[in-house]
Write a protein that holds these residues in place. Structure first.
Motif, PDB file in Angstrom:
ATOM      1  N   GLY A 323      53.922 -12.024  31.692  1.00 61.85           N
ATOM      2  CA  GLY A 323      52.711 -11.307  31.297  1.00 61.85           C
ATOM      3  C   GLY A 323      52.977 -10.202  30.302  1.00 61.85           C
ATOM      4  N   MET A 324      54.015  -9.399  30.534  1.00 64.32           N
ATOM      5  CA  MET A 324      54.328  -8.331  29.597  1.00 64.32           C
ATOM      6  C   MET A 324      54.812  -8.884  28.254  1.00 64.32           C
ATOM      7  N   ALA A 325      55.456 -10.052  28.267  1.00 65.43           N
ATOM      8  CA  ALA A 325      55.861 -10.681  27.012  1.00 65.43           C
ATOM      9  C   ALA A 325      54.641 -11.077  26.192  1.00 65.43           C
ATOM     10  N   VAL A 326      53.625 -11.638  26.848  1.00 65.58           N
ATOM     11  CA  VAL A 326      52.400 -12.011  26.145  1.00 65.58           C
ATOM     12  C   VAL A 326      51.681 -10.766  25.629  1.00 65.58           C
ATOM     13  N   GLU A 327      51.639  -9.719  26.448  1.00 63.90           N
ATOM     14  CA  GLU A 327      51.042  -8.466  25.988  1.00 63.90           C
ATOM     15  C   GLU A 327      51.804  -7.900  24.797  1.00 63.90           C
ATOM     16  N   ASP A 328      53.135  -7.949  24.831  1.00 67.36           N
ATOM     17  CA  ASP A 328      53.932  -7.484  23.692  1.00 67.36           C
ATOM     18  C   ASP A 328      53.555  -8.239  22.427  1.00 67.36           C
ATOM     19  N   ALA A 329      53.446  -9.567  22.553  1.00 67.39           N
ATOM     20  CA  ALA A 329      53.119 -10.402  21.396  1.00 67.39           C
ATOM     21  C   ALA A 329      51.788  -9.980  20.780  1.00 67.39           C
ATOM     22  N   GLN A 330      50.788  -9.793  21.645  1.00 63.66           N
ATOM     23  CA  GLN A 330      49.486  -9.385  21.153  1.00 63.66           C
ATOM     24  C   GLN A 330      49.546  -7.999  20.524  1.00 63.66           C
ATOM     25  N   GLY A 331      50.269  -7.076  21.160  1.00 62.56           N
ATOM     26  CA  GLY A 331      50.367  -5.717  20.639  1.00 62.56           C
ATOM     27  C   GLY A 331      51.064  -5.668  19.294  1.00 62.56           C
ATOM     28  N   LEU A 332      52.148  -6.435  19.140  1.00 63.64           N
ATOM     29  CA  LEU A 332      52.868  -6.452  17.867  1.00 63.64           C
ATOM     30  C   LEU A 332      51.995  -7.046  16.763  1.00 63.64           C
ATOM     31  N   ALA A 333      51.282  -8.120  17.075  1.00 61.29           N
ATOM     32  CA  ALA A 333      50.414  -8.747  16.075  1.00 61.29           C
ATOM     33  C   ALA A 333      49.315  -7.791  15.622  1.00 61.29           C
ATOM     34  N   GLN A 334      48.756  -7.032  16.554  1.00 59.61           N
ATOM     35  CA  GLN A 334      47.721  -6.074  16.186  1.00 59.61           C
ATOM     36  C   GLN A 334      48.275  -4.980  15.289  1.00 59.61           C
ATOM     37  N   CYS A 335      49.444  -4.477  15.613  1.00 56.41           N
ATOM     38  CA  CYS A 335      50.047  -3.423  14.794  1.00 56.41           C
ATOM     39  C   CYS A 335      50.436  -3.946  13.420  1.00 56.41           C
ATOM     40  N   TRP A 336      50.813  -5.233  13.344  1.00 57.90           N
ATOM     41  CA  TRP A 336      51.234  -5.784  12.063  1.00 57.90           C
ATOM     42  C   TRP A 336      50.088  -5.828  11.056  1.00 57.90           C
ATOM     43  N   THR A 337      48.857  -5.898  11.529  1.00 56.20           N
ATOM     44  CA  THR A 337      47.712  -5.961  10.620  1.00 56.20           C
ATOM     45  C   THR A 337      47.315  -4.586  10.098  1.00 56.20           C
ATOM     46  N   GLU A 338      47.885  -3.542  10.650  1.00 60.32           N
ATOM     47  CA  GLU A 338      47.505  -2.189  10.256  1.00 60.32           C
ATOM     48  C   GLU A 338      48.280  -1.750   9.013  1.00 60.32           C
ATOM     49  N   THR A 339      47.844  -0.682   8.408  1.00 58.28           N
ATOM     50  CA  THR A 339      48.485  -0.191   7.189  1.00 58.28           C
ATOM     51  C   THR A 339      49.792   0.506   7.516  1.00 58.28           C
ATOM     52  N   GLY A 340      50.658   0.625   6.511  1.00 56.14           N
ATOM     53  CA  GLY A 340      51.922   1.309   6.679  1.00 56.14           C
ATOM     54  C   GLY A 340      53.096   0.409   6.364  1.00 56.14           C
TER      55      GLY A 340
END
Length: 403
Positions: A323-340
């Motif tokens: 579960g935490m691995a899936v949450e990590d995946a989603q969290g990383l993907a969301q951050c990747w779309t942000e600026t910076g």
């Protein structure tokens, strides 16, 4: 289950500029990450150190914090074809068989947390993620064990045993408990043996009446959990006892014998004995973990991010490793779309994820102590479960999802 033995390959010794993101590891964490990133339009390549994509083990539980993400990824129909959806969790005393408490799941999980509680065979979850990754056209390579990660001048160079050098903008380490990607963050310590041994087996439906619940048995220095998987065609059984570590800690899967398990368990009630006797074959895992995370730097820095067991292996007493691995995946993907910059996005991801993962790690350790308790602690546990029931068995902060 072996899913593939070939794919997009390159000749050994090649210097590979693409992709934008290299995901190292083809297990549940790696597939989930490749899928989540590709859904955001990222250029992703997946590499796996083994000669085939496969997943071993038995069943896992995935709470609504996880099934909600899978639903958002468009995988609910696939999940419903292969998973089971228990209606409740029941806790029992392993010695006497006495029921200690119940936690309703089913409709309650949907109503409170917006998604179901599911039980699934690891290979089935791996397979549906792999299918989704293939459908998105993510390129992949096998036999790619990382040997070294360099960052000269801030530019990544990921070397593999085949002599290839990948030069992505971001390396995602999804290479599990014995991760080599961790070294790129200066994390060299070995995993620790927990002192616990997990015996796992499957009972075919022909040998067991369908049970529409998760059942937990607790006793001194032990606990057993069983639940339906494979759409109710089998009952997954996990018996965890305390014991000595194996001679080779990385040889994590061993053939096991029922006689040795029963010797470790000691006297248990007749109903539990009957369930254990129905398991045709046992496998044995020596459970390893790491201490709970203490900083964001343990999950990512610069152009390297870690997901799943590569960052935070945890004991199974909260049923949240996958579960935490899936949450990590989603969290990383969301951050990747942000600026910076890449480093800024990695820092944002690590800062958002590390405290939640640390909390789950710590709670899992605490749960293990409670499940295996003896004497006054066990008496207090049993009394609390009988009096308060669902309120002490539920985990709202976890199932509601990350903040």
């Amino acid at each position: 289950m072996v899913l593939a033995t070939g794919g997009d390959r390159h000749n050994s010794g090649m210097d590979i500029q693409a992709p934008e993101i290299l995901v190292a590891g083809g297990g549940i964490a790696g597939l989930a990450t490749a899928l989540a990133l590709s859904r955001q339009g990222a250029d992703v390549r997946l590499i796996e150190q083994a000669a085939a994509f496969s997943e071993v083990g038995a069943g896992i539980q995935i709470g609504p914090n996880v099934t909600r993400i899978l639903r958002n990824w468009g995988l609910e129909a696939q999940l419903r074809r292969v998973a089971s959806f228990p209606q409740e969790l029941r806790a029992h005393d392993a010695r006497s068989g006495r029921e200690l408490g119940r936690l309703p799941l089913g409709e309650r999980s949907e109503r409170l947390y917006g998604a179901p509680y599911a039980c699934i065979h690891r290979a089935d979850l791996h397979s549906l993620l792999w299918q989704a990754v293939q459908e998105r056209g993510v390129p992949w390579q096998l036999n790619q064990r990382i040997t070294e990660v360099q960052q000269p001048g801030g530019k990544l160079a990921v070397h593999t045993e085949g002599g290839e050098v990948f030069r992505p903008a971001l390396l995602v380490g999804a290479d599990g408990l014995w991760s080599r990607s961790r070294r790129a963050l200066g994390l060299e310590e070995a995993p620790r043996f927990s002192g616990h041994l997990a015996y796992r087996g499957l009972i075919p439906l022909a040998a067991a009446a369908l049970q529409a619940q998760v059942t937990v048995w607790m006793g001194p220095r032990l606990h057993i959990v069983h639940y339906p998987v494979q759409s109710g065609r089998a009952l997954n059984v996990v018996a965890i006892v305390q014991g000595d570590p194996p001679a080779n800690p990385q040889d994590w899967d061993h053939a096991a014998h029922a006689a040795h398990l029963l010797q470790c368990l000691g006297p248990v009630c007749a109903a539990l004995q009957e369930t254990l006797a129905a398991v045709p074959h046992w496998r044995l895992w020596a459970l390893h973990d790491r201490p709970p995370l203490v900083s964001a730097a343990q999950m990512g820095h610069g152009a390297v991010a870690l997901v799943g067991d590569a960052a935070h292996p945890m004991r199974p007493y909260l049923a949240q490793g996958a579960g935490m691995a899936v949450e990590d995946a989603q969290g990383l993907a969301q951050c990747w779309t942000e600026t910076g910059s890449v480093a800024e996005r990695v820092q944002r991801y690590a800062s958002q994820r590390w405290q939640r993962n640390a909390r789950v790690q710590a709670r899992a350790i605490r749960n293990g102590d409670i499940f295996h308790a003896q004497g006054p602690v066990a008496w207090g546990r049993d009394a609390a479960m009988r009096l308060l029931g669902a309120s002490v068995m539920d985990v709202p902060w976890l199932y509601a999802g990350p903040p």
